[in-house]
Design a protein around this motif. Structure first.
Motif, PDB file in Angstrom:
ATOM      1  N   ILE A  63       7.646  97.679  66.505  1.00 38.77           N
ATOM      2  CA  ILE A  63       6.697  98.587  67.148  1.00 38.77           C
ATOM      3  C   ILE A  63       5.344  97.907  67.351  1.00 38.77           C
ATOM      4  O   ILE A  63       4.735  98.018  68.422  1.00 38.77           O
ATOM      5  CB  ILE A  63       6.536  99.871  66.289  1.00 38.77           C
ATOM      6  CG1 ILE A  63       7.844 100.674  66.318  1.00 38.77           C
ATOM      7  CG2 ILE A  63       5.389 100.727  66.811  1.00 38.77           C
ATOM      8  CD1 ILE A  63       7.864 101.849  65.352  1.00 38.77           C
ATOM      9  N   CYS A  64       4.868  97.207  66.345  1.00 39.00           N
ATOM     10  CA  CYS A  64       3.588  96.492  66.466  1.00 39.00           C
ATOM     11  C   CYS A  64       3.656  95.428  67.564  1.00 39.00           C
ATOM     12  O   CYS A  64       2.703  95.238  68.325  1.00 39.00           O
ATOM     13  CB  CYS A  64       3.218  95.852  65.118  1.00 39.00           C
ATOM     14  SG  CYS A  64       2.801  97.051  63.842  1.00 39.00           S
ATOM     15  N   PHE A 108       5.630  95.522  70.188  1.00 38.69           N
ATOM     16  CA  PHE A 108       5.673  96.237  71.469  1.00 38.69           C
ATOM     17  C   PHE A 108       4.269  96.669  71.904  1.00 38.69           C
ATOM     18  O   PHE A 108       3.879  96.484  73.060  1.00 38.69           O
ATOM     19  CB  PHE A 108       6.591  97.444  71.348  1.00 38.69           C
ATOM     20  CG  PHE A 108       6.603  98.328  72.570  1.00 38.69           C
ATOM     21  CD1 PHE A 108       7.298  97.944  73.703  1.00 38.69           C
ATOM     22  CD2 PHE A 108       5.896  99.521  72.587  1.00 38.69           C
ATOM     23  CE1 PHE A 108       7.306  98.739  74.839  1.00 38.69           C
ATOM     24  CE2 PHE A 108       5.897 100.323  73.719  1.00 38.69           C
ATOM     25  CZ  PHE A 108       6.601  99.944  74.839  1.00 38.69           C
ATOM     26  N   ILE A 109       3.480  97.217  70.955  1.00 41.23           N
ATOM     27  CA  ILE A 109       2.117  97.666  71.282  1.00 41.23           C
ATOM     28  C   ILE A 109       1.248  96.476  71.689  1.00 41.23           C
ATOM     29  O   ILE A 109       0.492  96.542  72.668  1.00 41.23           O
ATOM     30  CB  ILE A 109       1.503  98.412  70.079  1.00 41.23           C
ATOM     31  CG1 ILE A 109       2.277  99.719  69.824  1.00 41.23           C
ATOM     32  CG2 ILE A 109       0.024  98.704  70.311  1.00 41.23           C
ATOM     33  CD1 ILE A 109       1.863 100.435  68.550  1.00 41.23           C
ATOM     34  N   TYR A 110       1.401  95.370  71.018  1.00 49.50           N
ATOM     35  CA  TYR A 110       0.610  94.177  71.328  1.00 49.50           C
ATOM     36  C   TYR A 110       0.960  93.638  72.723  1.00 49.50           C
ATOM     37  O   TYR A 110       0.081  93.273  73.509  1.00 49.50           O
ATOM     38  CB  TYR A 110       0.861  93.104  70.264  1.00 49.50           C
ATOM     39  CG  TYR A 110       0.081  91.832  70.483  1.00 49.50           C
ATOM     40  CD1 TYR A 110      -1.263  91.749  70.151  1.00 49.50           C
ATOM     41  CD2 TYR A 110       0.702  90.703  71.035  1.00 49.50           C
ATOM     42  CE1 TYR A 110      -1.979  90.570  70.351  1.00 49.50           C
ATOM     43  CE2 TYR A 110      -0.008  89.546  71.245  1.00 49.50           C
ATOM     44  CZ  TYR A 110      -1.339  89.473  70.900  1.00 49.50           C
ATOM     45  OH  TYR A 110      -2.047  88.317  71.126  1.00 49.50           O
ATOM     46  N   ARG A 130       2.207  95.336  75.228  1.00 40.87           N
ATOM     47  CA  ARG A 130       1.726  96.259  76.267  1.00 40.87           C
ATOM     48  C   ARG A 130       0.228  96.083  76.508  1.00 40.87           C
ATOM     49  O   ARG A 130      -0.239  96.139  77.655  1.00 40.87           O
ATOM     50  CB  ARG A 130       2.017  97.699  75.857  1.00 40.87           C
ATOM     51  CG  ARG A 130       3.480  98.093  75.971  1.00 40.87           C
ATOM     52  CD  ARG A 130       3.985  98.042  77.404  1.00 40.87           C
ATOM     53  NE  ARG A 130       3.287  98.977  78.244  1.00 40.87           N
ATOM     54  CZ  ARG A 130       3.680 100.227  78.466  1.00 40.87           C
ATOM     55  NH1 ARG A 130       4.773 100.684  77.850  1.00 40.87           N
ATOM     56  NH2 ARG A 130       3.007 101.026  79.263  1.00 40.87           N
ATOM     57  N   ARG A 131      -0.541  95.891  75.437  1.00 43.54           N
ATOM     58  CA  ARG A 131      -1.984  95.702  75.592  1.00 43.54           C
ATOM     59  C   ARG A 131      -2.311  94.395  76.319  1.00 43.54           C
ATOM     60  O   ARG A 131      -3.286  94.322  77.071  1.00 43.54           O
ATOM     61  CB  ARG A 131      -2.667  95.716  74.234  1.00 43.54           C
ATOM     62  CG  ARG A 131      -2.732  97.120  73.622  1.00 43.54           C
ATOM     63  CD  ARG A 131      -3.485  97.107  72.319  1.00 43.54           C
ATOM     64  NE  ARG A 131      -3.613  98.475  71.781  1.00 43.54           N
ATOM     65  CZ  ARG A 131      -4.248  98.766  70.645  1.00 43.54           C
ATOM     66  NH1 ARG A 131      -4.792  97.799  69.912  1.00 43.54           N
ATOM     67  NH2 ARG A 131      -4.315 100.025  70.233  1.00 43.54           N
TER      68      ARG A 131
END
Length: 299
Positions: free
Chosen positions: A288-289, A291-293, A295-296
């Motif tokens: 999850i971390c 994926f968030i990184y 996307r940013r």
């Protein structure tokens, strides 16, 4: 094919020789006193266009674009066939190896004329139709290039056979362009014939137009090949990008799984009741971390 007189009037006589034999060439030499070296030039399949004078004989060697589909495109004979034109006063003699559209069309035009034509006018008609054959070829190549371009950019077909078609197209265009460039001197020599200036200018303009068409075609094909290769590289980069992203996701959790796969007792949470689920949760948290990184960063 035997020597054939296909047109005769009070102004001139047109003698045509298709696929001449040694006896035919000997007859032309003896009957019309044509230099054997000029006759031999008509037998060389790769002879370049030219103009020569030998006494009273004016000799044009031109090449006409052909519709033959050759597998290999290495020489000018793969995309064109030669036509030798001899002018001897009121007599015009054409020597060629294959049947050609320019000669058959000229014959039709002469049969439809009400007025008589001179040998110089017949030679001019043949030259204009030869230029038309290259004009038709340029139009055909442009259509082929447009079809390939549509398949690449609109239908998104990026097959390897497209680059082969583009390369063949480039070879064809380059050979035609070479023939036309070399033909410039022979075309210019039509001003020596007994023709009106407007007629010779018309032939020169037609030649310049066809040369410009093939130059433009060469540039367009080169640009299309560059764009095709760039598009292929872009698609390859997209694939590598996707594979890299999957690697980013799975590398850390694969590492965790590898550590816990070792046969040692001093592992975190190894003997804890819910240690297995803690480890799975850690793996999910890492994914999850990541994926968030990603996307940013707009990866």
């Amino acid at each position: 094919m035997p020597i054939e007189t296909i047109y005769r009037d009070s102004q001139c006589e047109w003698v045509d020789v298709e696929a001449p034999s040694a006896e035919d060439l000997k007859f032309l030499h003896e009957r019309y006193e044509i230099n054997n070296l000029l006759l031999e030039d008509t037998q060389d399949p790769n002879h370049l266009p030219k103009y020569e004078e030998d006494g009273d004989v004016k000799f044009f060697l031109l090449r006409e674009s052909t519709e033959l589909e050759r597998k290999n495109l290495n020489t000018i004979s793969d995309i064109s066939t030669k036509i030798g034109i001899f002018l001897l006063g009121r007599t015009i003699i054409t020597v060629h190896r294959l049947k050609t559209k320019s000669l058959s069309e000229t014959r039709k035009q002469l049969s439809a004329l009400t007025a008589e034509a001179t040998s110089d006018q017949i030679a001019l008609k043949i030259a204009l139709l030869i230029m038309k054959s290259f004009d038709d070829e340029s139009v055909s190549l442009f259509e082929t290039m447009d079809n390939i371009e549509s398949e690449i950019f609109l239908k998104n077909t990026n097959h390897t056979n497209q680059i082969k078609r583009l390369y063949k197209l480039k070879r064809k265009s380059g050979l035609n362009s070479r023939v036309l460039t070399i033909s410039a001197d022979a075309i210019d020599k039509f001003k020596l014939l007994d023709l009106q200036d407007s007629e010779t200018y018309d032939l020169k303009d037609k030649h310049k137009d066809v040369v410009a068409d093939f130059e433009h075609l060469n540039i367009q094909i080169t640009n299309l090949i560059s764009m095709f290769l760039a598009l292929s590289d872009q698609k390859a980069n997209q694939v590598m990008k996707v594979l890299a992203i999957y690697s980013v996701y799975f590398l850390p959790i694969t590492f965790i799984a590898g550590v816990y796969g070792m046969n040692f007792d001093n592992m975190p949470e190894l003997h804890t009741k819910h240690g297995y689920f803690f480890t799975l949760g850690l793996m999910a948290l890492v994914v999850i971390c990541t994926f968030i990184y990603a996307r940013r960063k707009q990866w």
